[in-house]
Design an enzyme around this catalytic site. Structure first.
Site, short mmCIF file in Angstrom:
data_model
loop_
_atom_site.label_atom_id
_atom_site.label_comp_id
_atom_site.label_asym_id
_atom_site.label_seq_id
_atom_site.Cartn_x
_atom_site.Cartn_y
_atom_site.Cartn_z
N ASP A 241 78.52 83.96 -35.71
CA ASP A 241 77.68 85.01 -35.16
C ASP A 241 78.58 86.12 -34.64
O ASP A 241 79.60 85.85 -34.00
CB ASP A 241 76.86 84.50 -33.97
N GLU B 111 72.44 78.19 -41.81
CA GLU B 111 71.14 78.88 -41.83
C GLU B 111 70.82 79.48 -43.20
O GLU B 111 70.01 80.39 -43.30
CB GLU B 111 71.09 79.93 -40.72
#
EC number: 5.3.1.25
Length: 591
Positions: free
Chosen positions: A361, A337
């Site tokens: 994450d 990302e």
């Protein structure tokens, strides 16, 4: 093109310049101190690429301005990126110090009674503080005899910690971060801050649209023979997980093959964009063969790429790992990302340890009560106070399965030069490749799925940027946790079970953000974090102080916190000192 040389460590033996007996009596002892320091560093350290660390010793002992200048001229010609000044005696403080404002520097003053090495150390550090050029202090805890040539354990620890961090600083300087794409789904870390890279890290940002990746694939700007080798490697080593998509979204064999092919091509092309590839010049693509001199990269992917093309999960996982179809090799640093700030934490961890990094994450805090309610299982051991679920589709290195083994046979992640092909194969065997969930990744792709073995020490880190303050670093040492299989399955199926998982238990202190596991999760500054093997938070703290990045959260023992001596003049609480000193001195490469 001429290959860029690796930074070296400069060793500066300084001496009392008074002739007619004083200097002459100290020459051998002083130079031997320098040689012993160099021997220690070359024996114990390697660059992140695996190359041996080189030390450059001044041609003469340094007694004053002339010899200091001669030493500097030698260092400048040999790419010295950090210096260690050593002495067993009194010398002339400001006349002998290293004055380069951006080069990390330390001074080891021998703790002996015959000559006042400690007095020089104090005088030289005072000069550094007064001139605004911070330096690290190294002074043995116990007095040594004048003829004792050994390096005490506490001195060795500081020499190695300083050198590891200093080499990281020097290795990042002059490199680039390849920003492949733009902002992913509004994630702040992918709003790439050029000033941060330039002023704090001495790096440039190379911004490239994702259409450049598309162009390289479509126009065959890659090594076609290597692609065939990569496909054969995947055919031999990839185990595929179940396809959890609805029937209408499942791909047939031909479509799946095309997705795999493009995923491997993405890995090849991103690598070539980072470091270049001479094979491209052979097919007439000289410009593309150069690469972008990138020591780290990020790929936006979502959603402007992934809504149409295969996602970056396979490419990122392979690049971040210590092996691929070419065998065991140095891992790359590629942030999913395009989270550049997590990419910097990955880069720091890789430079300090030489190992692959786990991008994840920081997904869920599971309290003991919640786990018992959902699974009936009562947590114990390292997990007794709760755990954090670290999971992400992309950049977790396959090394993160921890199928490599240390000298005691325990699970770990090793630098690539210590990894056997059998260990690389074991990591691959522990990984399943699951078809991407269509609702999230319309262009398809494969996500790696593995489970990190338990009981492995890790350090979780993250860089954040705070408006009005600048960058800050978060550090949480802890361990991976192994849950019973049925408990893991229940918890994992409540989220995306096609992704790699690490169950993480931070070490608690009972205070502040480490009061409990919930507080660690609540105080984490962003949605992403990085796991680096080992309890290496102290190395991160030293590196951050060199770059002038304050640490806003850590659970490292106070006795292991090692920062420049001038930090002590910025107050009595060591964390407040860090903020005030970083603000006072400003970023290492002020712009």
């Amino acid at each position: 093109m001429k290959k860029i040389s690796l930074p070296k460590i400069g060793i500066r033996p300084v001496i009392d310049g008074r002739r007619m007996g004083v200097r002459e009596s100290l020459e051998e002892q002083t130079m031997n101190m320098a040689k012993a320091t160099a021997a220690l560093l070359t024996e114990k350290l390697r660059h992140a690429c695996g190359a041996a660390v080189e030390c450059v010793i001044s041609d003469t002992c340094i007694a004053g301005m002339a010899e200091a200048a001669a030493c500097e001229e030698k260092f400048s010609s040999q790419n010295v990126g950090l210096t260690i000044t050593v002495t067993p005696c009194w010398c002339y403080g400001s006349e002998t110090i290293d004055m380069d404002p951006t080069r990390p520097k330390a001074i080891w003053g021998f703790n002996g009674t015959e000559r006042p090495g400690a007095v020089y150390l104090a005088a030289a550090l005072a000069a550094h503080s007064q001139k605004g050029i911070p330096a690290f202090s190294i002074y043995g805890h116990d007095v040594q005899d004048a003829d004792d040539t050994s390096i005490p354990a506490d001195v060795e620890e500081k020499l190695l910690r300083f050198a590891r961090a200093g080499l990281a600083v020097a290795s990042m300087k002059g490199k680039s971060y390849l920003s492949l794409g733009g902002v992913s789904m509004g994630i702040a870390g992918s709003i790439v801050d050029h000033n941060f890279f330039e002023s704090w890290l001495g790096m440039k940002v190379q911004a490239v649209d994702m259409t450049e990746l598309r162009r390289r694939i479509d126009q065959k700007i890659y090594d076609e023979a290597e692609l065939e080798m990569a496909l054969a490697w995947a055919d031999k080593n990839f185990r595929y997980g179940e396809d959890e998509n609805n029937k209408q979204y499942q791909r047939n064999a031909e479509q799946s093959r095309a997705v795999l092919r493009e995923s491997l091509l993405m890995a090849m092309c991103i690598r070539d964009m980072m470091q270049g590839n001479s094979k491209l010049a052979d097919i007439g693509r000289v410009e593309e063969s150069l690469g972008y001199n990138a020591i780290a990269a990020g790929f936006q992917g979502q959603r402007h790429w992934t809504d149409q093309y295969p996602n970056g999960d396979t490419a990122e996982a392979i690049l971040n790992s210590s092996f691929d179809w070419n065998g065991v090799r140095k891992p790359f640093v590629v942030a999913t990302e395009n989270d550049s700030l997590n990419g910097v934490a990955m880069l720091m961890g890789h430079q300090l340890t030489g190992t692959a990094q786990i991008f994840a994450d920081v997904r869920t805090y599971w309290s003991p009560e919640a786990i018992e309610r959902v699974t009936g299982h009562k947590l114990d051991g390292l997990a007794e106070h709760g755990i954090i679920h670290l999971i992400n589709s992309g950049s977790a290195a396959l090394d993160g399965s921890c199928k490599q083994r240390d000298s005691e046979g325990k699970p770990t992640m090793k630098p690539h030069w210590e990894i056997s092909q059998q260990e690389a194969d074991a990591c691959l065997a522990a990984t399943e490749w699951c078809p991407a969930i269509h609702e999230y990744f319309r262009g398809g792709g494969y996500s790696s799925r593995f489970l990190t073995e338990g009981g492995v020490p890790f350090t979780m880190t993250r860089v954040n940027i705070i408006k009005g303050l600048g960058p800050v670093l978060q550090i949480a040492e802890g361990w991976s946790v192994e849950l019973p299989k049925d408990v893991h399955d229940i918890l994992n199926k409540r989220t995306n079970s096609t992704w790699p998982t690490t169950w993480f238990a931070p070490r608690l202190t009972g205070k502040g953000p480490f009061t409990d596991v919930y507080s660690v999760m609540a105080n984490w500054g962003a949605n992403h974090g990085v796991l680096t093997i080992g309890h290496v938070g102290a190395d991160f703290i030293t590196l951050a102080s060199m770059l002038r990045i304050p640490v806003c959260m850590h659970n490292v023992e106070e006795t292991k916190v090692y920062r420049p001596s001038a930090w002590a003049a910025h107050g009595m609480d060591i964390e407040g000192q860090d903020y005030r000193a970083c603000q006072n001195y400003g970023p290492l490469y002020k712009r």
